[in-house]
Design a protein around this motif. Structure first.
Motif, PDB file in Angstrom:
ATOM      1  N   LEU A 104     -29.473   3.534  -1.061  1.00 31.57           N
ATOM      2  CA  LEU A 104     -30.880   3.189  -0.863  1.00 31.57           C
ATOM      3  C   LEU A 104     -31.690   3.365  -2.137  1.00 31.57           C
ATOM      4  CD1 LEU A 104     -32.784   2.234   1.389  1.00 31.57           C
ATOM      5  CD2 LEU A 104     -33.282   4.639   1.886  1.00 31.57           C
ATOM      6  N   VAL A 105     -31.451   4.447  -2.865  1.00 34.43           N
ATOM      7  CA  VAL A 105     -32.168   4.730  -4.115  1.00 34.43           C
ATOM      8  C   VAL A 105     -31.143   4.994  -5.203  1.00 34.43           C
ATOM      9  CG1 VAL A 105     -33.757   6.284  -5.311  1.00 34.43           C
ATOM     10  CG2 VAL A 105     -34.205   5.652  -2.934  1.00 34.43           C
ATOM     11  N   GLU A 106     -31.227   4.245  -6.275  1.00 33.46           N
ATOM     12  CA  GLU A 106     -30.324   4.432  -7.413  1.00 33.46           C
ATOM     13  C   GLU A 106     -30.823   5.573  -8.300  1.00 33.46           C
ATOM     14  OE1 GLU A 106     -27.547   2.927  -7.812  1.00 33.46           O
ATOM     15  OE2 GLU A 106     -27.700   1.333  -6.287  1.00 33.46           O
ATOM     16  N   TRP A 107     -29.918   6.119  -9.104  1.00 31.72           N
ATOM     17  CA  TRP A 107     -30.311   7.179 -10.042  1.00 31.72           C
ATOM     18  C   TRP A 107     -31.310   6.674 -11.067  1.00 31.72           C
ATOM     19  CZ3 TRP A 107     -29.419  12.183  -9.405  1.00 31.72           C
ATOM     20  CH2 TRP A 107     -28.403  12.580  -8.550  1.00 31.72           C
ATOM     21  N   SER A 108     -31.286   5.386 -11.337  1.00 28.52           N
ATOM     22  CA  SER A 108     -32.245   4.819 -12.295  1.00 28.52           C
ATOM     23  C   SER A 108     -33.647   4.678 -11.711  1.00 28.52           C
ATOM     24  CB  SER A 108     -31.752   3.446 -12.768  1.00 28.52           C
ATOM     25  OG  SER A 108     -31.604   2.567 -11.650  1.00 28.52           O
ATOM     26  N   GLY A 109     -33.778   4.978 -10.414  1.00 25.45           N
ATOM     27  CA  GLY A 109     -35.092   4.840  -9.778  1.00 25.45           C
ATOM     28  C   GLY A 109     -36.138   5.768 -10.362  1.00 25.45           C
ATOM     29  N   ALA A 110     -35.707   6.938 -10.875  1.00 26.13           N
ATOM     30  CA  ALA A 110     -36.680   7.853 -11.483  1.00 26.13           C
ATOM     31  C   ALA A 110     -37.357   7.209 -12.680  1.00 26.13           C
ATOM     32  CB  ALA A 110     -35.992   9.150 -11.898  1.00 26.13           C
ATOM     33  N   GLY A 111     -36.602   6.415 -13.436  1.00 29.81           N
ATOM     34  CA  GLY A 111     -37.207   5.714 -14.565  1.00 29.81           C
ATOM     35  C   GLY A 111     -38.210   4.677 -14.117  1.00 29.81           C
ATOM     36  N   ALA A 112     -37.943   4.016 -12.981  1.00 32.24           N
ATOM     37  CA  ALA A 112     -38.894   3.040 -12.454  1.00 32.24           C
ATOM     38  C   ALA A 112     -40.190   3.704 -12.021  1.00 32.24           C
ATOM     39  CB  ALA A 112     -38.260   2.284 -11.282  1.00 32.24           C
ATOM     40  N   VAL A 113     -40.060   4.890 -11.439  1.00 40.17           N
ATOM     41  CA  VAL A 113     -41.266   5.606 -11.019  1.00 40.17           C
ATOM     42  C   VAL A 113     -42.075   6.060 -12.228  1.00 40.17           C
ATOM     43  CG1 VAL A 113     -42.098   7.682  -9.825  1.00 40.17           C
ATOM     44  CG2 VAL A 113     -40.247   6.342  -8.845  1.00 40.17           C
ATOM     45  N   GLU A 114     -41.407   6.478 -13.291  1.00 39.29           N
ATOM     46  CA  GLU A 114     -42.115   6.952 -14.485  1.00 39.29           C
ATOM     47  C   GLU A 114     -42.971   5.857 -15.115  1.00 39.29           C
ATOM     48  OE1 GLU A 114     -38.998   8.511 -16.923  1.00 39.29           O
ATOM     49  OE2 GLU A 114     -39.436  10.585 -16.323  1.00 39.29           O
ATOM     50  N   ARG A 115     -42.653   4.594 -14.828  1.00 40.41           N
ATOM     51  CA  ARG A 115     -43.436   3.499 -15.404  1.00 40.41           C
ATOM     52  C   ARG A 115     -44.707   3.203 -14.616  1.00 40.41           C
ATOM     53  NH1 ARG A 115     -38.081   1.605 -16.348  1.00 40.41           N
ATOM     54  NH2 ARG A 115     -38.048   0.433 -14.386  1.00 40.41           N
ATOM     55  N   LEU A 116     -44.894   3.864 -13.491  1.00 39.32           N
ATOM     56  CA  LEU A 116     -46.112   3.664 -12.705  1.00 39.32           C
ATOM     57  C   LEU A 116     -47.295   4.335 -13.399  1.00 39.32           C
ATOM     58  CD1 LEU A 116     -44.796   4.365  -9.086  1.00 39.32           C
ATOM     59  CD2 LEU A 116     -45.181   2.138 -10.160  1.00 39.32           C
ATOM     60  N   ALA A 117     -48.457   3.730 -13.237  1.00 33.44           N
ATOM     61  CA  ALA A 117     -49.673   4.300 -13.824  1.00 33.44           C
ATOM     62  C   ALA A 117     -49.992   5.640 -13.169  1.00 33.44           C
ATOM     63  CB  ALA A 117     -50.847   3.341 -13.639  1.00 33.44           C
ATOM     64  N   GLY A 118     -50.305   6.638 -13.980  1.00 31.03           N
ATOM     65  CA  GLY A 118     -50.666   7.955 -13.471  1.00 31.03           C
ATOM     66  C   GLY A 118     -49.506   8.913 -13.333  1.00 31.03           C
ATOM     67  N   VAL A 119     -48.270   8.456 -13.576  1.00 31.17           N
ATOM     68  CA  VAL A 119     -47.097   9.326 -13.465  1.00 31.17           C
ATOM     69  C   VAL A 119     -46.830   9.976 -14.809  1.00 31.17           C
ATOM     70  CG1 VAL A 119     -44.612   9.421 -13.021  1.00 31.17           C
ATOM     71  CG2 VAL A 119     -46.080   7.969 -11.602  1.00 31.17           C
ATOM     72  N   GLU A 120     -46.703  11.293 -14.814  1.00 28.46           N
ATOM     73  CA  GLU A 120     -46.416  12.030 -16.038  1.00 28.46           C
ATOM     74  C   GLU A 120     -44.923  12.314 -16.213  1.00 28.46           C
ATOM     75  OE1 GLU A 120     -48.825  15.522 -15.960  1.00 28.46           O
ATOM     76  OE2 GLU A 120     -50.702  14.428 -16.355  1.00 28.46           O
ATOM     77  N   SER A 121     -44.225  12.578 -15.114  1.00 37.14           N
ATOM     78  CA  SER A 121     -42.784  12.839 -15.197  1.00 37.14           C
ATOM     79  C   SER A 121     -42.182  12.630 -13.821  1.00 37.14           C
ATOM     80  CB  SER A 121     -42.495  14.265 -15.684  1.00 37.14           C
ATOM     81  OG  SER A 121     -43.074  15.221 -14.811  1.00 37.14           O
ATOM     82  N   ALA A 122     -40.861  12.357 -13.819  1.00 36.25           N
ATOM     83  CA  ALA A 122     -40.153  12.148 -12.556  1.00 36.25           C
ATOM     84  C   ALA A 122     -38.684  12.465 -12.769  1.00 36.25           C
ATOM     85  CB  ALA A 122     -40.332  10.722 -12.045  1.00 36.25           C
ATOM     86  N   ALA A 123     -38.031  12.926 -11.727  1.00 34.31           N
ATOM     87  CA  ALA A 123     -36.604  13.231 -11.785  1.00 34.31           C
ATOM     88  C   ALA A 123     -36.005  13.051 -10.405  1.00 34.31           C
ATOM     89  CB  ALA A 123     -36.361  14.653 -12.281  1.00 34.31           C
ATOM     90  N   ALA A 124     -34.748  12.583 -10.387  1.00 36.15           N
ATOM     91  CA  ALA A 124     -34.019  12.410  -9.132  1.00 36.15           C
ATOM     92  C   ALA A 124     -33.064  13.575  -8.940  1.00 36.15           C
ATOM     93  CB  ALA A 124     -33.271  11.085  -9.138  1.00 36.15           C
ATOM     94  N   LEU A 125     -32.888  14.008  -7.699  1.00 35.02           N
ATOM     95  CA  LEU A 125     -32.018  15.129  -7.355  1.00 35.02           C
ATOM     96  C   LEU A 125     -31.028  14.706  -6.272  1.00 35.02           C
ATOM     97  CD1 LEU A 125     -34.475  18.154  -7.055  1.00 35.02           C
ATOM     98  CD2 LEU A 125     -32.556  18.012  -8.630  1.00 35.02           C
ATOM     99  N   SER A 126     -29.901  15.377  -6.254  1.00 32.43           N
ATOM    100  CA  SER A 126     -28.934  15.175  -5.186  1.00 32.43           C
ATOM    101  C   SER A 126     -28.360  16.527  -4.791  1.00 32.43           C
ATOM    102  CB  SER A 126     -27.804  14.240  -5.642  1.00 32.43           C
ATOM    103  OG  SER A 126     -26.832  14.097  -4.615  1.00 32.43           O
ATOM    104  N   ASP A 127     -28.410  16.824  -3.509  1.00 33.34           N
ATOM    105  CA  ASP A 127     -27.783  18.033  -2.991  1.00 33.34           C
ATOM    106  C   ASP A 127     -27.276  17.734  -1.589  1.00 33.34           C
ATOM    107  OD1 ASP A 127     -30.106  17.841  -1.561  1.00 33.34           O
ATOM    108  OD2 ASP A 127     -31.041  19.614  -2.420  1.00 33.34           O
ATOM    109  N   SER A 128     -26.516  18.615  -1.070  1.00 31.44           N
ATOM    110  CA  SER A 128     -25.951  18.421   0.267  1.00 31.44           C
ATOM    111  C   SER A 128     -25.644  19.772   0.877  1.00 31.44           C
ATOM    112  CB  SER A 128     -24.681  17.562   0.196  1.00 31.44           C
ATOM    113  OG  SER A 128     -23.648  18.263  -0.489  1.00 31.44           O
ATOM    114  N   GLU A 129     -25.365  19.765   2.159  1.00 36.50           N
ATOM    115  CA  GLU A 129     -25.012  21.016   2.825  1.00 36.50           C
ATOM    116  C   GLU A 129     -23.717  21.586   2.264  1.00 36.50           C
ATOM    117  OE1 GLU A 129     -24.858  20.421   6.982  1.00 36.50           O
ATOM    118  OE2 GLU A 129     -26.995  19.904   7.191  1.00 36.50           O
TER     119      GLU A 129
END
Length: 427
Positions: A104-129
């Protein structure tokens, strides 16, 4: 030819309506009423000043309360947990077991979010039980009787994680794009995890061991202001975590925005991460700051407004008491006025005007005093003063109204005096 200077006395023109019986009804010009009232107030300056003090305190307290409350609310919202006000979290649902649907969401999605106006930083995480409780050792030597393992969480993250959690590298470095591209077996420890494992320096390339694999520790991340639980985690590059821990899917995206842009970013981030499937994502956004401002201002006003109202009531009682005493002291004057033709309405009007004048003066002084106090408090606290112009201008009117209401009973009592009884009374 001689010239002379004639002094002409200006007489206010008044209209004297006739009563039904043909006699003229006496009428006092409003300007004369005002001058008489002002003379009555100034005749006893100390008493008038003390009487006015109650209204000054009441109006001043109201202005100070509302002004300081508005200023404090503005300052609180300006500093209102800036971390919370600028933090947006997007949660990605886990795919169903055995699903073959694309991620649903690629790891490169954090870079897409960082290009939005007003965004200072973004990072994607993955964890599981399955990676939440992993036995991690700082060496591969098992010593009998010694505790060599720690239960830690293992997560995967993009290189923007330090900025996203507003942390700093205590030692070493965070992994970069090269480490990710090469699938390097490197790890970054949270500061708490590093303490538990006894690692405080990475210059000798220490290693940690879990799941039968070794990972070189290249840095220690500390100072977490978001996601503080990551301080007890082992952080791996996404490719390494996918190969060795099965952490392939993004579960969360952490976004930091500039102040005031969080609401807009919260609407746009899901679209940037999963175009066409944005409704499947869950967004956690900060509350509206305008509501927080109103809430804080309302709470502070509610706490202190009662104090101002009590002071106003005390001031009104003081005006009523002093006006009543003045009526009793001026009984002879009232009788003389009535004997000379003054009506009950005129007598009542004079004392009402005096009490209203006292209230008006108290309102003016109280409003000015309140504004000065608010500005001084803001200057001492290095705040920006917030003043309600309508309140400052309406305070004198409120003071005059208090004086008017306080003088009703004394003025009515003065108006009910009969001329003969008033003249016979001792002065």
């Amino acid at each position: 030819m001689t010239t002379g200077v004639h002094r002409v006395r200006r007489v206010h023109s008044v209209r004297r309506p006739r009563r039904r019986d043909g006699y003229e009804r006496p009428w006092m010009d409003p300007r004369d009423l005002w001058s008489e009232s002002l003379a009555g107030v100034l005749a006893r300056p100390v008493r008038s000043a003390l009487t006015t003090l109650g209204t000054v305190l009441g109006i001043g307290t109201l202005v100070i309360t509302i002004g300081v409350a508005s200023t404090a609310a503005n300052q609180i919202v300006g500093r209102f947990d800036a971390l919370t006000a600028t933090s947006v979290t997007v949660t990605v649902p886990a795919p169903p077991p055995g699903s073959t649907d694309p991620t649903l969401v690629e790891w490169s999605g954090a870079g897409a979010v960082e290009r939005l106006a007003g965004v200072e930083s973004a990072a994607a995480l993955s964890d599981s039980e399955g990676s939440a409780n992993v036995q991690v050792r700082a060496n591969d030597v098992v010593t009998p009787g010694a505790l060599t393992e720690q239960t830690l969480a293992v997560v995967a993250a993009t290189p923007g994680l330090p900025e996203a959690v507003r942390g700093t590298m205590a030692t070493g470095r965070f992994f970069d794009g090269g480490d990710i591209a090469r699938h390097d077996r490197v790890a970054v420890l949270g500061d708490q995890a590093a303490r538990l494992l006894g690692i405080d320096d990475v210059r000798d390339a220490p290693a940690v061991f879990f799941k039968g694999q070794s990972y070189t520790v290249i840095g220690v991340l500390g100072g977490f202001r978001r996601e503080t639980r990551l301080s007890a985690s082992v952080i791996l590059p996404p490719t390494t975590a996918a190969d060795r821990m099965g952490l392939k899917d993004v579960t969360r995206v952490l976004v930091n925005t500039s102040l005031g842009a969080a609401r807009q970013v919260a609407r746009q981030a899901p679209i940037a991460l999963a175009p066409g499937h944005e409704e499947a994502l869950t967004v956690t956004a900060p509350p509206d700051l305008s509501k927080a401002r109103k809430g804080v201002e309302g709470d502070v006003n509610g706490l202190f407004l009662v104090l101002g109202l009590v002071s106003l009531v005390v001031g009104a009682i003081g005006i009523a008491n002093v006006t009543l005493v003045t009526v009793m002291e001026r009984t002879g004057e009232i009788g003389l006025r009535r004997a000379l033709g003054a009506s009950r309405r005129q007598v009542a009007g004079q004392f009402l005007a005096e009490s209203t004048t006292i209230g008006l003066l108290g309102g003016v002084v109280g409003a000015a005093l309140g504004v000065v106090v608010v500005v001084c408090v803001a200057a001492v606290k290095h705040w920006t003063p917030v003043l309600d112009l309508g309140l400052a201008l309406g305070a004198p009117v409120a003071g005059a109204l208090v004086g008017l209401l306080a003088g009703l009973y004394p003025s009515l009592r003065a108006a009910r005096m009969e001329p003969v009884d008033a003249l016979r009374a001792p002065s």
